[in-house]
Design a protein around this motif. Structure first.
Motif, mmCIF file in Angstrom:
data_model
loop_
_atom_site.group_PDB
_atom_site.id
_atom_site.type_symbol
_atom_site.label_atom_id
_atom_site.label_comp_id
_atom_site.label_asym_id
_atom_site.label_seq_id
_atom_site.Cartn_x
_atom_site.Cartn_y
_atom_site.Cartn_z
ATOM 1 N N UNK A 180 -47.224 17.408 10.265
ATOM 2 C CA UNK A 180 -47.537 18.787 10.584
ATOM 3 C C UNK A 180 -46.366 19.437 11.296
ATOM 4 N N UNK A 181 -46.453 20.753 11.485
ATOM 5 C CA UNK A 181 -45.348 21.484 12.104
ATOM 6 C C UNK A 181 -44.981 20.869 13.448
ATOM 7 N N UNK A 182 -43.716 20.492 13.598
ATOM 8 C CA UNK A 182 -43.288 19.794 14.807
ATOM 9 C C UNK A 182 -41.832 20.130 15.094
ATOM 10 N N UNK A 183 -41.204 19.332 15.939
ATOM 11 C CA UNK A 183 -39.840 19.582 16.370
ATOM 12 C C UNK A 183 -38.831 19.000 15.394
ATOM 13 N N UNK A 184 -37.644 19.604 15.376
ATOM 14 C CA UNK A 184 -36.555 19.127 14.514
ATOM 15 C C UNK A 184 -36.207 17.680 14.836
ATOM 16 N N UNK A 185 -36.219 17.315 16.115
ATOM 17 C CA UNK A 185 -35.839 15.960 16.494
ATOM 18 C C UNK A 185 -36.801 14.927 15.918
ATOM 19 N N UNK A 186 -38.085 15.251 15.806
ATOM 20 C CA UNK A 186 -39.036 14.336 15.182
ATOM 21 C C UNK A 186 -38.756 14.222 13.684
ATOM 22 N N UNK A 187 -38.360 15.308 13.051
ATOM 23 C CA UNK A 187 -38.030 15.253 11.625
ATOM 24 C C UNK A 187 -36.824 14.354 11.377
ATOM 25 N N UNK A 188 -35.825 14.455 12.256
ATOM 26 C CA UNK A 188 -34.646 13.588 12.122
ATOM 27 C C UNK A 188 -35.054 12.127 12.254
ATOM 28 N N UNK A 189 -35.880 11.835 13.248
ATOM 29 C CA UNK A 189 -36.343 10.459 13.438
ATOM 30 C C UNK A 189 -37.067 9.961 12.189
ATOM 31 N N UNK A 190 -38.000 10.768 11.680
ATOM 32 C CA UNK A 190 -38.760 10.353 10.499
ATOM 33 C C UNK A 190 -37.850 10.134 9.301
ATOM 34 N N UNK A 191 -36.889 11.018 9.110
ATOM 35 C CA UNK A 191 -35.980 10.875 7.976
ATOM 36 C C UNK A 191 -35.163 9.604 8.044
ATOM 37 N N UNK A 192 -34.677 9.275 9.222
ATOM 38 C CA UNK A 192 -33.891 8.050 9.396
ATOM 39 C C UNK A 192 -34.744 6.807 9.134
ATOM 40 N N UNK A 193 -35.968 6.799 9.674
ATOM 41 C CA UNK A 193 -36.822 5.628 9.499
ATOM 42 C C UNK A 193 -37.312 5.509 8.059
ATOM 43 N N UNK A 194 -37.603 6.631 7.423
ATOM 44 C CA UNK A 194 -38.016 6.588 6.014
ATOM 45 C C UNK A 194 -36.883 6.054 5.139
ATOM 46 N N UNK A 195 -35.652 6.425 5.454
ATOM 47 C CA UNK A 195 -34.507 5.935 4.680
ATOM 48 C C UNK A 195 -34.421 4.414 4.753
ATOM 49 N N UNK A 196 -34.651 3.859 5.922
ATOM 50 C CA UNK A 196 -34.626 2.407 6.059
ATOM 51 C C UNK A 196 -35.736 1.756 5.240
ATOM 52 N N UNK A 197 -36.917 2.360 5.240
ATOM 53 C CA UNK A 197 -38.031 1.828 4.447
ATOM 54 C C UNK A 197 -37.737 1.907 2.954
ATOM 55 N N UNK A 198 -37.103 2.995 2.523
ATOM 56 C CA UNK A 198 -36.734 3.131 1.110
ATOM 57 C C UNK A 198 -35.742 2.047 0.731
ATOM 58 N N UNK A 199 -34.761 1.810 1.597
ATOM 59 C CA UNK A 199 -33.769 0.760 1.346
ATOM 60 C C UNK A 199 -34.447 -0.603 1.191
#
Length: 481
Positions: free
Chosen positions: A447-466
């Motif tokens: 849901x609508x949140x802070x940019x810093x949380x989006x960065x965190x999620x993107x980094x962690x999702x990238x690791x899961x994709x890898x």
């Protein structure tokens, strides 16, 4: 020679020089000047180097803040950037727009009795210095991988994931329906908080590093759009990082009058003007010049709207919020900046109706009182009888938050599971959706949140994709063997 830390007892807190309200009302440039090197060193030396760094604990990214503060205090700025960027893909952006007063700085242990360390300003200084000295390099993978990953959305979550996946050697393709990279960083956040060349600079680095962008490319079944099925067929894995763009509607009598606008439409039009774009006819009215403006809402988006209206030359700007200042979700620093610039706040007030025949002329509101906590834990609000009052308004901006678009319907993919709020359902550890090989991160999940949380999620999702791609490749090899 090392610089002694713990200087908070002898060195007062100082923020970077802020331009006067009269000066900053006239343009959309950032309002804070950069620290000079000696100022950044001195402010960083105030850190207490505490045993349990609550600044890091309360940073969504878990940034090693005391470490890079110490390095900054010692003048070892290249090393400070190395530590900062190890956990944060975009420290120069977080240093500008994170609500530090609610996160790292708000958790600083020296705050009782001493003001907190100016973490955000030092973070910005360190990263800007790194760019000026050429220390920031494009990603350079040790080896190229044949597998490709598609990312839908060029906002902070998508860009953070693109950076991490490209560093692993994947062929990364980012698709976005807009003509510029950045999402709300470009079209939602005004330039006085984040100048757009800061985002463009990161875009250029990602391109240099081999990330391929497909801008102006919508996903769906409309003219010129790419179907979701075709997109899945192009890549070994997908990440959905579209954010949430559907503005919550305002109700009540007169809510359909002309002149009542959505916050994102208003901010996008303003940012496009600043970028030199020619606006379509329907967006020409999204200008506060000479108007009495009333903004509804109490979050950071509302603060962006009121401060934009001031710069556009509004006759008056009022912010209507149903709770009091202490319960306002937006940054207290932003409220202070808005008040300095001439915004008037109507605390404990909520709209009842909108006045006018065909175009809004006023907002009838009532005073509110705080009651008992509701299901969310926040104090409920109740109207005070006989407290109605009217605010003159030529332009009303509803900044009531954002909801996700119905992606399963828009993309003709009913198997893509969504929650009752419309966000995408994912496995909490892997970020994978109900579709194998399709992941999601950022606001479209939380849901609508802070940019810093989006960065965190993107980094962690990238690791899961890898990890998923490697496991999938090993399973295929085992089947063939």
């Amino acid at each position: 020679m090392t610089t002694k830390m713990l200087k908070f007892v002898s060195v007062p807190q100082k923020q970077p020089q802020k331009r006067t309200a009269a000066e900053r009302r006239t343009d959309f440039d950032e309002i804070y000047d950069d620290f000079k090197p000696e100022q950044a060193t001195e402010q960083a030396s105030r850190c207490s180097q505490c045993g349990v760094p609550f600044c890091s604990v309360h940073c969504p990214l878990g940034n090693n803040i005391p470490d890079w503060l110490m390095l900054t205090a010692q003048g070892r700025l290249e090393e400070a950037y190395g530590v900062s960027s190890a956990t944060n893909t975009f420290p120069e952006i977080c240093g500008r727009i994170c609500p530090q007063d609610r996160l790292c700085e708000g958790s600083c242990v020296i705050e009782p009795g001493f003001e907190s360390v100016t973490i955000g300003a030092v973070e910005r200084f360190v990263t800007d210095t790194a760019f000026e000295n050429g220390w920031v390099k494009p990603v350079s993978p040790l080896r190229e991988r044949a597998e490709s990953v598609g990312i839908v959305g060029a906002g902070p979550a998508g860009l953070a994931a693109a950076d991490q996946l490209r560093a692993q050697g994947y062929q990364v393709h980012v698709y976005d329906r807009y003509d510029r990279v950045g999402g709300l960083l470009v079209y939602g956040i005004p330039g006085f908080k984040l100048e757009k060349h800061i985002v463009a600079r990161r875009h250029e680095l990602l391109v240099e590093g081999g990330v391929v962008f497909h801008l102006g490319q919508g996903i769906g079944n409309g003219p010129g759009e790419l179907s979701f099925a075709e997109l899945r067929g192009r890549h070994n894995a997908l990440l959905i990082a579209t954010g949430v763009y559907k503005s919550r509607a305002i109700g009540g009598p007169g809510a359909g009058l002309a002149g009542i606008e959505k916050a994102l439409d208003y901010l996008t039009a303003s940012n496009r003007r600043s970028l030199g774009d020619v606006l379509p006819d329907e967006a020409q009215a999204l200008d506060a010049a000479g108007k009495n403006v009333v903004v509804l809402g109490g979050g950071d988006t509302a603060m962006d709207c009121v401060r934009t209206a001031i710069r556009q030359g509004a006759r008056s700007v009022r912010c209507l919020y149903r709770r009091d200042r202490a319960n306002m979700p937006g940054s207290t620093r932003e409220v202070k900046n808005a008040e300095e610039e001439g915004v008037q706040f109507e605390w404990l007030a909520a709209p009842e109706a909108f006045l006018g025949d065909t175009h809004v002329t006023g907002v009838r509101a009532s005073r509110m009182k705080l009651g008992l906590p509701d299901a969310s834990g926040r104090q409920s609000v109740e109207p005070l009888e006989g407290s109605s009052f009217t605010l003159e308004a030529d332009l009303v901006i509803a900044a009531l938050g954002f909801d996700p678009e119905p992606l399963p319907q828009l993309w003709d993919e009913p198997a893509l599971a969504a929650s009752r709020w419309g966000t995408l359902k994912v496995d909490q550890k892997s970020f994978m959706t109900s579709l194998p090989g399709v992941f999601a991160a950022g606001d479209i999940v939380r849901g609508a949140s802070l940019v810093v949380w989006a960065i965190k999620d993107g980094r962690e999702a990238a690791q899961s994709i890898h990890e998923w791609i490697r496991a999938d490749a090993m399973a295929r090899t085992a089947e063939q063997g």
